[in-house]
Enzyme design. Sequence first.
Site, PDB file in Angstrom:
ATOM      1  N   ARG A  34      71.433 -42.162  72.123  1.00  0.00           N
ATOM      2  CA  ARG A  34      70.186 -42.123  72.845  1.00  0.00           C
ATOM      3  C   ARG A  34      69.050 -41.889  71.908  1.00  0.00           C
ATOM      4  NH1 ARG A  34      72.645 -37.618  74.263  1.00  0.00           N
ATOM      5  NH2 ARG A  34      71.349 -35.651  74.238  1.00  0.00           N
ATOM      6  N   SER A  53      68.082 -38.090  62.434  1.00  0.00           N
ATOM      7  CA  SER A  53      68.064 -36.838  63.208  1.00  0.00           C
ATOM      8  C   SER A  53      68.139 -37.189  64.688  1.00  0.00           C
ATOM      9  CB  SER A  53      67.048 -35.899  63.120  1.00  0.00           C
ATOM     10  OG  SER A  53      67.590 -35.428  61.505  1.00  0.00           O
ATOM     11  N   ASP A  98      70.064 -33.788  59.628  1.00  0.00           N
ATOM     12  CA  ASP A  98      69.418 -33.022  58.955  1.00  0.00           C
ATOM     13  C   ASP A  98      70.124 -31.646  58.550  1.00  0.00           C
ATOM     14  OD1 ASP A  98      69.106 -32.117  61.473  1.00  0.00           O
ATOM     15  OD2 ASP A  98      67.032 -31.756  61.431  1.00  0.00           O
TER      16      ASP A  98
END
Length: 502
Positions: free
Chosen positions: A192, A177, A230
């Site tokens: 990132r 996630s 998720d």
Amino acid sequence: MGKVAVGATVICAAAVCAAATLVVHQRMKSSGRWARAMAILKEMEEKSDTPLSKLRQLADAMAVEMHAGLASEGGSKLKMLLSFVDKLPTGDEMGLFYALDLGGTNFRVMRVKLGGKEKRVINQETDEVSIPSHLMVGSSEQLFDFIAEAVAKFVATEGEDHRPEPDRKRELGFTFSFPVKQTSLTSGNLIRWTKGFSIEDTVGQDVVAELTNALARKGLDMRVSALVNDTVGTLAGGRYDSPDVIAAVILGTGTNAAYVERVQAIPKWHGPLPKSGEMIINMEWGNFRSSHLPFTEYDASLDAESLNPGEQIYEKMLSGMYLGEIVRRVLYRMAEEASFFGDTVPQKLKIPFILRTPDMSAMHHDTSPDLKVVATKLKDILGITNTSLKTRKAIVKLCDIVSTRGARIAAAGIFGIIKKLGRDTVKEGDKQKAIIALDGGLYEHYTEYRECVVGTLKELLGSEVADTVCVEHFNDGSGIGAALIAASNCLSRHHDSEEASS
């Protein structure tokens, strides 16, 4: 003596008069302060207003942005990411599968044994592991070796009844996630890190390859057969329970949505058409923005002072990370401009994010006659004591304003997805149900918020359509969802190899 007595009486009378004047003046001053505080609260209420007409405009704007995001990369505030998940669980899946759920400072390893349509989930085991803080800023190899070590220990606890079939690799679904540019179901490059991680040598790398190499270094012969986030995992978990699940929404610390789209409706998809004709789209809807959002000065200052100004505006207005902070900002203005908590602004009230959404929820849900929970929270968190009952009632009112606004604009977003899929009307003879799978701590634990989301969605749908669309809570669907996608992908590979050999 008479003159002295008279003088004393005059002085006493003057003192009493002066004291009375002071009391009246203080009461007038106090009354003026209270009126100013209530004016600030009233202004917040008016600017947070979400009539159905505005919510319908928001839903339309969401649907427009969805279309634009599907048409081209960068064409919308919504990324509308291709998940490459085109085979959803059907219930036919059988065998032993693993899941790894990495989304914060803890990660979970899960083992699921599936028994097909008859036996469904036969067994499910989970282990949760905390990541040491030094590994969150170390090297990629250190982090993934630590994770692989935990997976290896968990695999070592397999019982005789919970082992993969001979000559079959263990299969693992990986819920990751963090922002990833996904290139296939089993590969994705990290854009990132967020949530306190800062490992430079992972950025730009394929996180599946990083995990696979670490598993190999630990001597584990395991295939990472699905990379999902998720929300996609929650959708897959919901679809396993019911074929009527069409979308999943996470309302937790952050927020996101995913839904099942027809491949023909995705102009930016240039690959071969999957047999299913469908693909899960990860909307990344936290970045939605519209002139129809009830955006206030408190939202503007929160955004300006955030780590990502101008981004995730929708998320900052409705998710668990931010609701308590919005309440704090309004209280700070009331304290500063209207002396809401006395002549000085409480020092702790100046600290950003000191008031967490679970504490806001506890105050909002306080049903005691004297609002004792509110008093306790103010004392323990903000160091504010001796508040009046009417002050505490005003704080509960503020919590209601902020949570209601967040819940109603969340419902408008869900309605936008339903509109995009053409499920906002009932066609004659069509009784097919549509289920929205909901998960996330905010939705699960903040009762007033949850009930407002569900109630507002029913208002938007209207009574006839509301009978065919429902919201269901799928607790912790993301972990098992990754294992189910791995299982579904494994089943599909098996079918494809059988067809090729026949």
